[in-house]
Design a protein around this motif. Sequence first.
Motif: not given
Length: 619
Positions: A577, A581, A583-584, A588-589, A592, A611
Amino acid sequence: MRFKFNSVLLLSYLCGLTAISLIIFGARHHVQSFKDEQHAALVRSSDEAARHIGFFIKEKRALVEAFANAHADQLAELVQSKEHEANTATFIAQRLKAYFPGHVTFALCGTDTNFVPKQYDRFWRGTCQTSAHRLASTDASFASYRQNWKEAENNETYVSLEPRNFRFDLDAHWVDSTGEQGRLFVAFNNTEFARIIAAQELQPHQLILFHASRPDLVQLTSNRWMASFETGDTVSEARLAEMVPRVPIRNSNWEIAYLPSHPLFQSYQEEIYNMTALIVGVISLLLGMMTFLYFRTTARLRQTEAEMSEVRKQAQVDRYSLQTLLDVVPIGIFRRNCHGETDLANIASADLFGIKPEDMLGKSARDLHDSDFANWVEDSDREVANGSGTPHAFDIKYRVPGERNDRDFIVYKAPMRVEGEAFPSIVSAVVDVSEERALRRKLEHLAATDSLTELPNRHRFLQVANHEFHRSRRYGHVFSIMMLDIDQFKSINTDYGQEAGDTVLRFVAEFLQDQVRTNVDKVARTDGKEFGFILPSTRADGAVILAERIRERLGTTVIQYMDEMLAVTVSIGIAEWSPDNPTSGIDETVRQAEKALSTAKEHGRNQTRMYGELTDLAS
């Protein structure tokens, strides 16, 4: 009590009578002290006035002598010459006026004892006299003066003995360049003397100048003459006896003395005696009122004693009942009075602090506890006392003497205001919540910990990951999530049993903890054979290096289970992360990283995948 009251009344009478005696004696002493102080002040003032007048005469005489020496030739010419007498006299008069602006007139006397100017001859013969041995009002004295004046070096100051005609005269011997000799007489008015007397005079007393040869004749006062002097030109023998001792004035035949003011002493004495009478009257009135109050109070006192006896008995019963009630309560309850001393405590409070109940009474917090806890007690008491009157709750830790661990106490405090006391008493209730909190901490630990490996479980892993996500986003840092899975773990359970699988899981958990940074990186068991890593401030390439080190070392490590030697491999997925970025999110991390782990397992296991990158880093 009555005996004590009688003693107080008797003592009051003795004190009152003693006070009256002392007040009367003090009044007399005060009046006499005032007279003595006034007398001393008048003596000092007389001395100071005599000194100033003497210095003034000495200064004037020096000026007359200087003038005579400087103008000896003109003075001789005025005495000897008849033709230029008027001009010379005018010259001398002008010079004298410049020297002595306040003089009245002047005269000269040569060896023939005649005065010049002639019109002053009779005047000077009648008025210029000495009280001792030189000039007098007879021609015989002038004859004597004519024989001895050459030998005179320091003539006295002459004054007129006529009332209301005061002036003073100074003379000086002169010798001209031819040897002719004579004397210069200069007469001065009384203005300067009156000013000196007025400056030194202590009102309302009268400072008076007398002639030494006539002690009863008033020569001068501060008003220059006797305009305000009620006795006329002379002072009676009775008043002379009252005068402050006379002070002779140097360089003259005068004396100066004070005539004390009768009205001043009389008014002061009356004022003191009137005040004394008033105070004695007030004391007498107070003694009378005390006697009246004594007989009136005695009856009430008997009644009050009986009522107080009943009240004390009831108070003892109430206090015993309250103490019994408090001792039944399992919560520690005690009270500190306005002086900070414990005056009420139950058995439970003594047990909580490891102190005997009787040892708590009459003791302050500093007498019972260490300085840190005593400071907290005093500070919290002040906070409660200065508050709105509502109860306060405090969460504190306290170590009972003799115990190794602190106890958790919740202390409830409320103020109790007692009439007549500036600072309220503080009532405290103490609840020991140590066991409840220990149990809660244990339950929280069990809820967040995997029981087999003692690592955080998935729920705790996601909490810590979410915290790291918010911290990194706030400060603009990166972090990585790494997911690890044991390859072919099911075959171990199948071939060797579940206990063998548990042994492998515990070994791998300890191994993983040894590979990460202490107190920085976090390791958790997120699934049956899956482990998760939170790597703060670590980019994906750094996570790859750690993953490869773990994979390679673990792959060459043998795990012993009973007589069997077991070997395992692991597959690892990594996701990064970054604030680039934003928005992640953390969920989500994690997904991934799990997707990267699935990719590693799908491509043959025993490898690391990042990833978004399909390169097999294990090859």
